[in-house]
Design a protein around this motif. Structure first.
Motif, mmCIF file in Angstrom:
data_model
loop_
_atom_site.group_PDB
_atom_site.id
_atom_site.type_symbol
_atom_site.label_atom_id
_atom_site.label_comp_id
_atom_site.label_asym_id
_atom_site.label_seq_id
_atom_site.Cartn_x
_atom_site.Cartn_y
_atom_site.Cartn_z
ATOM 1 N N HIS A 1 -8.781 13.018 9.577
ATOM 2 C CA HIS A 1 -8.191 12.566 8.320
ATOM 3 C C HIS A 1 -8.798 11.272 7.792
ATOM 4 C CE1 HIS A 1 -5.482 11.286 5.204
ATOM 5 N NE2 HIS A 1 -5.059 10.271 5.931
ATOM 6 N N ALA A 2 -8.688 10.175 8.544
ATOM 7 C CA ALA A 2 -9.142 8.881 8.046
ATOM 8 C C ALA A 2 -9.952 8.167 9.116
ATOM 9 C CB ALA A 2 -7.947 8.017 7.651
ATOM 10 N N ARG A 3 -10.982 7.419 8.672
ATOM 11 C CA ARG A 3 -11.810 6.662 9.603
ATOM 12 C C ARG A 3 -12.230 5.359 8.948
ATOM 13 N NH1 ARG A 3 -17.237 8.606 12.948
ATOM 14 N NH2 ARG A 3 -16.587 7.649 14.903
ATOM 15 N N GLY A 4 -12.159 4.263 9.699
ATOM 16 C CA GLY A 4 -12.478 2.957 9.141
ATOM 17 C C GLY A 4 -11.289 2.383 8.400
ATOM 18 N N PRO A 5 -11.534 1.459 7.444
ATOM 19 C CA PRO A 5 -10.411 0.848 6.715
ATOM 20 C C PRO A 5 -9.590 1.904 5.987
ATOM 21 C CG PRO A 5 -12.436 -0.379 6.341
ATOM 22 C CD PRO A 5 -12.830 0.874 7.051
ATOM 23 N N MET A 6 -8.287 1.918 6.255
ATOM 24 C CA MET A 6 -7.385 2.870 5.625
ATOM 25 C C MET A 6 -6.669 2.184 4.475
ATOM 26 S SD MET A 6 -5.560 4.916 8.707
ATOM 27 C CE MET A 6 -4.467 5.671 7.489
ATOM 28 N N ALA A 7 -6.939 2.646 3.278
ATOM 29 C CA ALA A 7 -6.296 2.067 2.099
ATOM 30 C C ALA A 7 -5.521 3.155 1.364
ATOM 31 C CB ALA A 7 -7.333 1.394 1.220
ATOM 32 N N LEU A 8 -5.477 3.065 0.046
ATOM 33 C CA LEU A 8 -4.595 3.934 -0.729
ATOM 34 C C LEU A 8 -4.885 5.422 -0.543
ATOM 35 C CD1 LEU A 8 -4.453 1.881 -4.038
ATOM 36 C CD2 LEU A 8 -2.616 2.190 -2.377
ATOM 37 N N GLN A 9 -6.134 5.820 -0.687
ATOM 38 C CA GLN A 9 -6.441 7.250 -0.635
ATOM 39 C C GLN A 9 -6.130 7.845 0.730
ATOM 40 O OE1 GLN A 9 -10.189 8.495 -2.239
ATOM 41 N NE2 GLN A 9 -10.094 7.084 -3.973
ATOM 42 N N GLU A 10 -6.307 7.029 1.797
ATOM 43 C CA GLU A 10 -6.052 7.525 3.148
ATOM 44 C C GLU A 10 -4.563 7.644 3.456
ATOM 45 O OE1 GLU A 10 -9.994 6.539 2.623
ATOM 46 O OE2 GLU A 10 -8.344 5.091 2.461
ATOM 47 N N LEU A 11 -3.713 7.120 2.568
ATOM 48 C CA LEU A 11 -2.261 7.230 2.764
ATOM 49 C C LEU A 11 -1.688 8.451 2.042
ATOM 50 C CD1 LEU A 11 -1.145 3.512 2.602
ATOM 51 C CD2 LEU A 11 -1.425 4.972 4.593
ATOM 52 N N CYS A 12 -2.563 9.338 1.646
ATOM 53 C CA CYS A 12 -2.129 10.577 0.999
ATOM 54 C C CYS A 12 -2.559 11.788 1.812
ATOM 55 C CB CYS A 12 -2.737 10.695 -0.405
ATOM 56 S SG CYS A 12 -1.927 9.637 -1.627
ATOM 57 N N LEU B 1 0.822 -1.207 0.000
ATOM 58 C CA LEU B 1 0.000 0.000 0.000
ATOM 59 C C LEU B 1 0.859 1.262 0.000
ATOM 60 C CD1 LEU B 1 -2.782 -1.111 2.487
ATOM 61 C CD2 LEU B 1 -3.152 -0.420 0.124
ATOM 62 N N CYS B 2 1.944 1.239 0.759
ATOM 63 C CA CYS B 2 2.844 2.392 0.779
ATOM 64 C C CYS B 2 3.490 2.605 -0.586
ATOM 65 C CB CYS B 2 3.912 2.212 1.854
ATOM 66 S SG CYS B 2 3.342 2.544 3.537
ATOM 67 N N LEU B 3 3.940 1.530 -1.215
ATOM 68 C CA LEU B 3 4.561 1.659 -2.533
ATOM 69 C C LEU B 3 3.589 2.247 -3.544
ATOM 70 C CD1 LEU B 3 6.932 1.122 -4.476
ATOM 71 C CD2 LEU B 3 6.034 -1.194 -4.795
ATOM 72 N N LYS B 4 2.374 1.727 -3.578
ATOM 73 C CA LYS B 4 1.384 2.204 -4.554
ATOM 74 C C LYS B 4 1.019 3.671 -4.301
ATOM 75 C CE LYS B 4 -1.784 1.402 -7.842
ATOM 76 N NZ LYS B 4 -1.717 0.614 -9.062
ATOM 77 N N THR C 1 -15.401 -5.583 8.224
ATOM 78 C CA THR C 1 -14.566 -4.389 8.380
ATOM 79 C C THR C 1 -13.137 -4.731 7.999
ATOM 80 O OG1 THR C 1 -15.982 -3.563 10.163
ATOM 81 C CG2 THR C 1 -13.814 -2.563 9.941
ATOM 82 N N ASP C 2 -12.844 -4.483 6.743
ATOM 83 C CA ASP C 2 -11.572 -4.900 6.157
ATOM 84 C C ASP C 2 -11.459 -4.193 4.816
ATOM 85 O OD1 ASP C 2 -10.127 -6.719 4.137
ATOM 86 O OD2 ASP C 2 -9.544 -7.646 6.030
ATOM 87 N N GLY C 3 -10.279 -3.655 4.520
ATOM 88 C CA GLY C 3 -10.108 -2.895 3.281
ATOM 89 C C GLY C 3 -10.417 -3.683 2.032
ATOM 90 N N ALA C 4 -9.988 -4.944 2.000
ATOM 91 C CA ALA C 4 -10.234 -5.757 0.814
ATOM 92 C C ALA C 4 -11.728 -6.005 0.630
ATOM 93 C CB ALA C 4 -9.487 -7.087 0.930
ATOM 94 N N GLN C 5 -12.459 -6.183 1.742
ATOM 95 C CA GLN C 5 -13.892 -6.439 1.664
ATOM 96 C C GLN C 5 -14.668 -5.202 1.222
ATOM 97 O OE1 GLN C 5 -15.344 -9.590 2.171
ATOM 98 N NE2 GLN C 5 -13.165 -10.066 2.026
ATOM 99 N N PHE C 6 -14.120 -4.029 1.482
ATOM 100 C CA PHE C 6 -14.773 -2.787 1.072
ATOM 101 C C PHE C 6 -14.409 -2.400 -0.365
ATOM 102 C CE2 PHE C 6 -15.888 -0.390 5.265
ATOM 103 C CZ PHE C 6 -16.455 -1.548 5.781
ATOM 104 N N GLY C 7 -13.579 -3.218 -1.006
ATOM 105 C CA GLY C 7 -13.145 -2.906 -2.361
ATOM 106 C C GLY C 7 -12.030 -1.892 -2.413
ATOM 107 N N LEU C 8 -11.309 -1.729 -1.308
ATOM 108 C CA LEU C 8 -10.243 -0.729 -1.219
ATOM 109 C C LEU C 8 -8.855 -1.343 -1.378
ATOM 110 C CD1 LEU C 8 -11.620 1.154 1.926
ATOM 111 C CD2 LEU C 8 -12.004 1.729 -0.474
ATOM 112 N N GLY C 9 -8.789 -2.655 -1.598
ATOM 113 C CA GLY C 9 -7.509 -3.348 -1.563
ATOM 114 C C GLY C 9 -7.203 -3.716 -0.124
#
Length: 416
Positions: free
Chosen positions: A391-402, A131-134, A372-380
């Motif tokens: 800033h971020a709430r719930g599953p933290m995926a790509l967009q929340e790392l910006c 996730l960090c790399l992407k 409650t899981d990023g992959a299950q929410f379609g976020l990877g």
């Protein structure tokens, strides 16, 4: 301290080259990591076995440390899923032209260097790095001693792929196992931009109280499922069983079943499948009286006040009997951790009230909190479940790392 400082400096320097990589290059790196992970499954499992051999199988952490071929293939699938997702970097979040001719754009950018402190689960190494790399971020990993050999093997694979592709391997750094290193990371203000702890409440509280770097709190989950007076008992049985037993060592697992007093007669049915998984129930007085003739006595205990608000991470669950939905909301407000809460009901008014008043990152209606899981929410794959509100709430995926920055383009304007 000097050695650790050098690791921090090297990670920060490596981040500059990461910013210059194109999305196509990043996707190719991720595919290479997926392939190498598949090729090294037996190596990863052999190192993971070293960790497991040092643990008691009855320790709830055992399942969190344990890797299997199926779980590793699931990780590989998650990596390829991340490849398919668009990069969040460079997104234009806002754009406008001022009356003076200045062109403004609000652009998504990586945080920079992210420090992750985590317990037990070695899959975090893969989740965090990919996730960090992407998202263009460098990661500094501080794992727990329980997964020492697994973490080292995974990071070794990642860094070898980076090295083979002439990418600075310091964009993925695993810190030594020394506990003192945690405090050094929490104070590395000149090198680290964000800290994300993943683990139990004691770890998260320690990081929050001692960090001199911004922290996003994740992980601690005291999750409730409320069986409302208008709940469907068949749905209730399936959801309670799944939320409690699917995987007890993760933060979205059910810890406390709340039930309306006038539905207590359905409690033996709702809990019936739990006994097959040897779930220990800590029941309050009313629910205990109902269950004692139906649930195995060796698995049924009378609850104490300490059993409410406990994240069990085990085959254990509390039951609380209440009078109405307002009592349920009060109980969750007092004992919940703002992670995941669920209601089982066919009543629309109750649904709206629960959705509106429950203060949690994820609020479910007639569904298991296990989602409650990023992959299950379609976020990877997710880097963690944020239980805070900034800033971020719930599953933290790509967009929340910006984060973002403003770009201002002019043609010689000056301010009077």
């Amino acid at each position: 301290m000097d050695d650790t400082k050098q690791l921090f400096e090297s990670a920060k320097i490596a981040g500059r080259s990461l910013l210059l990589l194109k999305e196509e290059q990043i996707n190719c790196l991720l595919e290479d990591i997926a392939k190498e992970t598949e090729a090294k499954i037996h190596y990863i499992l052999s190192e993971n076995l070293k960790d497991l051999q040092r643990m008691d199988k009855n320790n709830p952490k055992y399942d969190r440390v344990k890797l299997t071929e199926e779980r590793i293939l699931g990780i590989v699938s998650d990596i390829r899923n991340i490849i398919s997702l668009p990069s969040p970097v460079g997104r234009i979040l806002d754009k406008r032209t001022l009356s003076n001719g200045l062109h403004l754009s609000k652009k998504a950018v990586p945080f920079g260097v992210i420090g992750i402190i985590f317990e037990a689960r070695p899959n975090v190494c893969f989740d965090v790095f990919t996730l960090c790399l992407k998202s263009g971020n460098v990661c500094i990993l501080k794992g727990g001693s329980d997964a020492k050999f697994s973490n080292m093997a995974i990071v070794e694979i990642i860094r070898s792929v980076l090295d083979d592709n002439d990418i600075n391997p310091n964009i993925c750094t695993l810190l030594p196992n020394d506990r003192e290193v945690i405090d050094e990371l929490l104070n590395a203000r000149d090198y680290v931009d964000l800290i994300i702890p993943r683990g139990g409440s004691s770890l998260i509280n320690y990081v929050r109280d001692n960090a001199r770097i911004p922290v996003i709190e994740t992980g601690a989950g005291v999750c409730h499922t409320y069986f409302h007076s208008a709940g469907n008992k068949e749905i209730g049985q399936q959801i309670v069983h799944n939320a409690k037993t699917r995987r007890v060592s993760v933060c979205n697992t059910l810890d406390c079943l709340i039930i309306d007093k006038d539905r207590l007669n359905d409690l033996p049915y709702i809990c019936d499948k739990l006994k097959d998984d040897h779930v220990i129930i800590y029941a309050d007085k009313l629910s205990y009286e109902v269950l004692k003739a139906h649930y195995p006595s060796k698995l049924l205990k009378e609850a104490s006040t300490d059993d409410f608000g406990t994240e069990f991470l085990d085959y254990k669950m509390a039951i609380k009997t209440i009078n109405n939905i307002n009592d349920a909301i009060d109980h969750i407000s007092k004992y919940g951790s703002k992670h995941s809460e669920a209601i089982i009901t066919e009543d629309e008014t109750a649904t709206i009230l629960f959705e509106s008043l429950i203060d949690a990152a994820c609020v479910y209606v007639n569904a298991s909190t296990a989602f409650t899981d990023g992959a299950q929410f379609g976020l990877g794959a997710e880097i963690g479940i944020s239980t805070q509100k900034m800033h971020a709430r719930g599953p933290m995926a790509l967009q929340e790392l910006c984060s973002y920055k403003w770009i201002i383009e002019g043609s010689g304007q000056i301010r009077k």
